[in-house]
Design a protein around this motif. Structure first.
Motif, mmCIF file in Angstrom:
data_model
loop_
_atom_site.group_PDB
_atom_site.id
_atom_site.type_symbol
_atom_site.label_atom_id
_atom_site.label_comp_id
_atom_site.label_asym_id
_atom_site.label_seq_id
_atom_site.Cartn_x
_atom_site.Cartn_y
_atom_site.Cartn_z
ATOM 1 N N GLN A 6 -7.547 0.594 13.523
ATOM 2 C CA GLN A 6 -6.536 1.403 12.790
ATOM 3 C C GLN A 6 -5.430 0.532 12.448
ATOM 4 N N ARG A 7 -4.952 -0.384 13.165
ATOM 5 C CA ARG A 7 -3.866 -1.130 12.914
ATOM 6 C C ARG A 7 -4.176 -2.128 11.662
ATOM 7 N N ASP A 8 -5.347 -2.562 11.702
ATOM 8 C CA ASP A 8 -5.904 -3.509 10.582
ATOM 9 C C ASP A 8 -5.779 -3.000 9.309
ATOM 10 N N ALA A 9 -6.562 -1.587 9.478
ATOM 11 C CA ALA A 9 -6.902 -0.749 7.946
ATOM 12 C C ALA A 9 -5.248 -0.432 7.612
ATOM 13 N N ALA A 10 -4.435 0.045 8.676
ATOM 14 C CA ALA A 10 -3.090 0.289 7.753
ATOM 15 C C ALA A 10 -2.262 -0.846 7.491
ATOM 16 N N GLY A 11 -2.359 -1.940 7.742
ATOM 17 C CA GLY A 11 -1.894 -3.131 7.285
ATOM 18 C C GLY A 11 -2.491 -3.745 6.031
ATOM 19 N N GLN A 12 -3.692 -3.564 6.009
ATOM 20 C CA GLN A 12 -4.485 -3.344 4.385
ATOM 21 C C GLN A 12 -3.949 -2.564 3.390
ATOM 22 N N LEU A 13 -3.700 -1.259 3.855
ATOM 23 C CA LEU A 13 -3.118 -0.285 3.007
ATOM 24 C C LEU A 13 -1.871 -0.593 2.409
ATOM 25 N N ARG A 14 -1.133 -0.857 3.468
ATOM 26 C CA ARG A 14 0.422 -1.440 3.146
ATOM 27 C C ARG A 14 0.516 -2.459 2.319
ATOM 28 N N ALA A 15 -0.466 -3.568 2.420
ATOM 29 C CA ALA A 15 -0.276 -4.787 1.529
ATOM 30 C C ALA A 15 -0.860 -4.074 0.157
ATOM 31 N N LEU A 16 -1.392 -3.072 -0.165
ATOM 32 C CA LEU A 16 -1.707 -2.624 -1.526
ATOM 33 C C LEU A 16 -0.569 -1.786 -1.979
ATOM 34 N N GLY A 17 0.220 -1.311 -0.997
ATOM 35 C CA GLY A 17 1.054 -0.438 -1.573
ATOM 36 C C GLY A 17 1.231 0.799 -1.118
ATOM 37 N N TRP A 18 0.489 1.033 0.065
ATOM 38 C CA TRP A 18 0.332 2.522 0.538
ATOM 39 C C TRP A 18 1.796 2.981 1.239
ATOM 40 N N SER A 19 2.045 4.273 1.036
ATOM 41 C CA SER A 19 3.327 4.456 1.885
ATOM 42 C C SER A 19 3.071 5.961 2.107
ATOM 43 N N LYS A 20 4.141 6.430 2.936
ATOM 44 C CA LYS A 20 4.086 7.695 3.386
ATOM 45 C C LYS A 20 4.007 8.694 2.283
ATOM 46 N N TYR A 21 4.635 8.360 1.099
ATOM 47 C CA TYR A 21 4.477 9.195 -0.128
ATOM 48 C C TYR A 21 2.993 9.703 -0.331
ATOM 49 N N PHE A 22 2.275 8.822 -0.159
ATOM 50 C CA PHE A 22 0.788 8.982 -0.542
ATOM 51 C C PHE A 22 -0.096 9.529 0.837
ATOM 52 N N ALA A 23 0.415 9.055 1.867
ATOM 53 C CA ALA A 23 -0.328 9.481 3.019
ATOM 54 C C ALA A 23 -0.088 10.919 3.150
ATOM 55 N N ASP A 24 1.215 11.579 2.649
ATOM 56 C CA ASP A 24 1.554 12.701 2.871
ATOM 57 C C ASP A 24 0.622 13.873 2.113
ATOM 58 N N GLN A 25 0.055 13.280 0.856
ATOM 59 C CA GLN A 25 -0.929 13.944 0.017
ATOM 60 C C GLN A 25 -2.260 14.086 0.626
ATOM 61 N N ALA A 26 -2.650 13.569 1.633
ATOM 62 C CA ALA A 26 -3.960 13.600 2.081
ATOM 63 C C ALA A 26 -4.105 14.083 3.510
ATOM 64 N N THR A 27 -4.938 14.940 3.821
ATOM 65 C CA THR A 27 -5.297 15.180 5.044
ATOM 66 C C THR A 27 -6.075 14.282 5.981
#
Length: 160
Positions: A6-27
């Motif tokens: 999960q930590r690796d996945a979160a890091g990969q997404l953050r490197a692409l620009g993933w943020s709370k703004y987008f995470a809040d849109q998905a269950t």
């Protein structure tokens, strides 16, 4: 090959620009079935997407642009869900019908580069800065080829 933690996945997404703004849109349920991916290139009929351990070309989708985030449906890419955008740079397309042309989405900063030579255009620079402001994006003006001119301060004053 092991699955990403999960930590690796979160890091990969953050490197692409993933943020709370987008995470809040998905269950959590939606994320387990349709992982988030970012559109990194748009071609005439295809999109290049990247996500956690995912880097592929898919058929084009209407109304998306570089920088958009999708909840990707691998079984039916056309059913992927577009997440709400934080920002969108767009313009009227050239031609007679003057449709809207999407340029980029979900940017924080836009680098507006112009050279200090005969190609310098204050009007064009103003258009790009206005476009960035309209989208809620911070423009940063970069003057290039400043070493090739003796009037660097003139170009800088105009850009300012």
């Amino acid at each position: 090959m092991s699955l990403p933690t999960q930590r690796d996945a979160a890091g990969q997404l953050r490197a692409l620009g993933w943020s709370k703004y987008f995470a809040d849109q998905a269950t959590s349920a939606a994320l387990s079935k349709t992982p988030p991916v970012r559109i990194t290139q748009v071609h005439r009929n295809t999109l290049h997407i990247q996500g956690v351990d995912l880097d592929m070309i898919i058929p084009g989708l209407h109304g998306v642009t570089v920088g958009d985030w999708l909840l990707f449906d691998a079984d039916a890419p056309r059913n992927s869900q577009l997440l709400s955008r934080k920002s969108l740079i767009k313009r009227r397309a050239p031609g007679h019908d003057r449709k809207e042309q999407l340029i980029a989405a979900n940017l924080d900063t836009a680098f507006v580069v112009t050279s200090c030579n005969n190609d310098f255009s204050l009007a064009r620079l103003e258009r790009y800065v206005a476009m960035a402001h309209e989208a809620g994006v911070t423009p940063v003006i970069i003057l290039s080829k400043i070493d090739l001119t003796t009037e660097a301060s003139d170009f800088a004053a105009q850009a300012q």
